[in-house]
Design an enzyme around this catalytic site. Structure first.
Site, short mmCIF file in Angstrom:
data_model
loop_
_atom_site.label_atom_id
_atom_site.label_comp_id
_atom_site.label_asym_id
_atom_site.label_seq_id
_atom_site.Cartn_x
_atom_site.Cartn_y
_atom_site.Cartn_z
N GLY A 4 -3.46 42.89 73.45
CA GLY A 4 -3.52 41.61 72.75
C GLY A 4 -2.22 41.38 72.00
N THR A 13 -10.55 31.16 74.16
CA THR A 13 -11.20 30.01 73.51
C THR A 13 -11.45 28.89 74.52
OG1 THR A 13 -10.19 30.56 71.39
CG2 THR A 13 -10.94 28.29 71.66
N GLU A 37 1.45 27.40 67.01
CA GLU A 37 0.09 27.95 66.86
C GLU A 37 -0.07 28.62 65.49
OE1 GLU A 37 -1.16 30.71 69.90
OE2 GLU A 37 -3.12 31.01 68.95
N GLN A 89 -15.54 30.75 30.68
CA GLN A 89 -14.10 30.96 30.88
C GLN A 89 -13.80 31.77 32.15
OE1 GLN A 89 -11.69 33.37 28.14
NE2 GLN A 89 -10.41 31.55 27.92
N GLY A 113 -23.34 32.21 44.28
CA GLY A 113 -24.46 33.14 44.11
C GLY A 113 -25.23 33.31 45.42
N GLU A 144 -0.77 42.20 60.58
CA GLU A 144 0.15 43.33 60.70
C GLU A 144 1.34 42.97 61.60
OE1 GLU A 144 -3.14 43.45 61.12
OE2 GLU A 144 -3.80 44.72 59.46
C1 FAD Z 1 -12.40 34.05 68.35
C2 FAD Z 1 -11.16 34.46 69.09
C3 FAD Z 1 -10.48 33.51 69.85
C4 FAD Z 1 -9.35 33.88 70.59
N1 FAD Z 1 -8.75 32.96 71.41
C5 FAD Z 1 -7.77 33.37 72.25
C6 FAD Z 1 -7.25 32.49 73.24
O1 FAD Z 1 -7.65 31.32 73.34
N2 FAD Z 1 -6.31 32.96 74.10
C7 FAD Z 1 -5.83 34.24 74.03
O2 FAD Z 1 -4.98 34.59 74.83
N3 FAD Z 1 -6.28 35.10 73.09
C8 FAD Z 1 -7.25 34.70 72.21
N4 FAD Z 1 -7.75 35.57 71.27
C9 FAD Z 1 -7.22 36.91 71.19
C10 FAD Z 1 -6.36 37.19 69.94
O3 FAD Z 1 -5.14 36.51 70.04
C11 FAD Z 1 -6.19 38.71 69.86
O4 FAD Z 1 -7.46 39.26 69.51
C12 FAD Z 1 -5.15 39.11 68.84
O5 FAD Z 1 -3.85 38.75 69.28
C13 FAD Z 1 -5.15 40.62 68.57
O6 FAD Z 1 -5.11 41.35 69.76
P1 FAD Z 1 -6.18 42.51 70.04
O7 FAD Z 1 -7.52 41.97 69.77
O8 FAD Z 1 -5.90 43.09 71.36
O9 FAD Z 1 -5.89 43.58 68.91
P2 FAD Z 1 -4.86 44.83 69.03
O10 FAD Z 1 -3.54 44.35 69.49
O11 FAD Z 1 -5.52 45.92 69.80
O12 FAD Z 1 -4.75 45.25 67.51
C14 FAD Z 1 -5.79 46.01 66.84
C15 FAD Z 1 -5.32 46.26 65.42
O13 FAD Z 1 -4.13 47.05 65.44
C16 FAD Z 1 -3.09 46.40 64.73
N5 FAD Z 1 -1.82 46.65 65.40
C17 FAD Z 1 -1.50 46.41 66.69
N6 FAD Z 1 -0.24 46.78 66.95
C18 FAD Z 1 0.27 47.24 65.77
C19 FAD Z 1 1.55 47.73 65.36
N7 FAD Z 1 2.57 47.80 66.22
N8 FAD Z 1 1.70 48.12 64.08
C20 FAD Z 1 0.66 48.03 63.20
N9 FAD Z 1 -0.55 47.56 63.52
C21 FAD Z 1 -0.74 47.16 64.78
C22 FAD Z 1 -3.46 44.92 64.77
O14 FAD Z 1 -2.85 44.21 63.72
C23 FAD Z 1 -4.97 45.00 64.63
O15 FAD Z 1 -5.29 45.15 63.29
C24 FAD Z 1 -8.86 35.21 70.50
C25 FAD Z 1 -9.53 36.15 69.71
C26 FAD Z 1 -10.67 35.79 69.02
C27 FAD Z 1 -11.40 36.84 68.23
#
Ligand code: FAD
Length: 379
Positions: free
Chosen positions: A132, A159, A242, A279, A339, A367
């Site tokens: 992601g 989405t 975005e 307050q 509440g 992050e």
């Molecule tokens: C409701 C919803 C709608 C969405 N809609 C779309 C859409 O329309 N199209 C689309 O393409 N995607 C969509 N997404 C996906 C979204 O963009 C990804 O979930 C997001 O980019 C994070 O990727 P991931 O879930 O793979 O998390 P990961 O990349 O696996 O990350 C997991 C955790 O690790 C942290 N992390 C990752 N790499 C590092 C690093 N190098 N250093 C420190 N921390 C790190 C992240 O910050 C996070 O806290 C959607 C997600 C949701 C939940």
């Protein structure tokens, strides 16, 4: 400097408010229950000239700038809509710009015009089950075969995917890393393209989310958006829009929760006095207002710089994190000050509390935003 409250934008705000109060607020709870927005809402939003704001008229849009589309977002949420509603109704805000920018007239006729008319829906599919944040690591592959591409792989958390007619899909056409990625337009109904059942979520319940799988899906080569292997840069180019939209959703949600809380603390009495007399409560709402205002002013200033063509890569990331942190603080305080009622599904602040949790995850996590800033600082 953009004037966010010019006469024209004040008129736009009024028309968004009328639309939201008439067409969205009375039905939002039903859409939250059913898990998706009706297609009719897209048609109505197009007829009210809201769906195409920020898109050029030549592509079927209503004209205006990105600031106008951010004004629409602000005002929908302030008038009782939600970030989930914005995500579902304006998915084309992330799904369409690459195509409109690449400027292929045949594809624009086929896709952009019906989407901006509210007849069709488009999604953006980048995220995959195994990647992601690391967009350059996607593995969905498109292999050229004559005048077609053959696509294999999967996408997740997309989405509007259960309703979409078109998908702008990031695929690997070249070698590893950022330089091997392209964007392809896929269509619902293409053989061996499967859309999963709707995913069950914490919030954004009116916005459907699903996964896609591609099993030898054959896509016309003419559906390539932009140059082959230039997709990563097209994706990054659109991320500013975005991320700023998500920042606006965050501070607008905070403002809405502040407004609702100010009404509530005047009417709720405990121990013989309104909450607004205490307050500790007064200082809590003052802090909610401070954080909201800082988030709004900073985000708007970054939007203005972005519109002026300045390099705002770090500032966009800082705006998103600033607005998300303000929103997190404010929605939590709003629920607390309501509440037990704040914990009930009937209460608007309860929905905003759940909805806003995604704002620090989608479009690049908190992050990842921080890492962008650090990378630019520490060279
Ligand atoms: C409701 C919803 C709608 C969405 N809609 C779309 C859409 O329309 N199209 C689309 O393409 N995607 C969509 N997404 C996906 C979204 O963009 C990804 O979930 C997001 O980019 C994070 O990727 P991931 O879930 O793979 O998390 P990961 O990349 O696996 O990350 C997991 C955790 O690790 C942290 N992390 C990752 N790499 C590092 C690093 N190098 N250093 C420190 N921390 C790190 C992240 O910050 C996070 O806290 C959607 C997600 C949701 C939940």
């Amino acid at each position: 400097m953009n004037d966010w409250d010019s006469d024209e934008r004040t008129a736009l705000r009024a028309s968004v408010r009328r639309f939201t109060e008439a067409e969205i607020v009375p039905r939002l709870a039903d859409w939250e229950e059913s898990g998706a927005l009706p297609r009719e809402l897209h048609r109505k939003a197009a007829a009210a000239d809201l769906l195409g704001v920020g898109f050029p008229e030549e592509a079927g849009g209503a004209g205006g700038t990105s600031v106008d589309s951010l004004v629409v977002t602000e005002e929908i949420i302030r008038s009782g809509g939600s970030s989930g509603l914005v995500a579902g109704l304006f998915t084309h805000g992330i799904g369409l710009p690459h195509l409109v920018e690449a400027g292929d007239p045949a594809l624009i006729d086929k896709v952009a015009e019906p989407v901006l008319a509210g007849e069709k829906i488009i999604s953006l599919a980048i995220t995959e089950p195994d990647t992601g944040s690391d967009v350059a690591g996607i593995t969905t592959r498109a292999v050229r075969d004559g005048d077609e591409y053959v696509v294999n792989g999967a996408k997740l958390y997309i989405t509007s995917a259960t309703r979409a007619d078109f998908f702008t899909v990031a695929v690997r056409t070249g070698g590893e890393g950022a330089r091997g990625i392209s964007l392809l337009l896929l269509e619902r109904g293409m053989p061996r393209l499967t859309v999963s059942a709707p995913l069950k979520k914490m919030g954004w319940l009116c916005s459907d989310t699903a996964g896609l799988t591609f099993d030898d899906v054959r896509v016309p080569a003419a559906h390539l958006i932009g140059e082959e292997n230039s997709g990563f840069y097209a994706i990054m180019g659109q991320f500013a829009a975005e991320r700023l939209s998500l920042a606006v959703q965050a501070y607008a949600t905070a403002q809405r929760c502040l407004d609702l809380t100010l009404e509530w603390i005047k009417q709720r009495h405990t121990f013989g006095r309104p909450l607004a007399d205490r307050q500790v409560v007064r200082h809590r709402v003052a802090e909610m207002a401070r954080q909201t205002d800082v988030a709004r002013r900073y985000t708007r200033a970054v939007v203005d710089d972005w519109q002026a063509g300045r390099n705002v890569l770090a500032e966009v990331a800082m705006a998103k994190n600033t607005a998300v942190a303000a929103c997190d603080f404010v929605v939590d305080a709003a629920v607390q000050l309501h509440g037990g009622l704040g914990y009930m599904r009937e209460t608007e602040v309860e929905r905003h509390y759940r909805d806003s949790r995604i704002l620090g995850i989608g479009g690049g996590t908190n992050e990842i935003m921080t890492e962008i800033v650090a990378k630019l600082l520490i060279t």
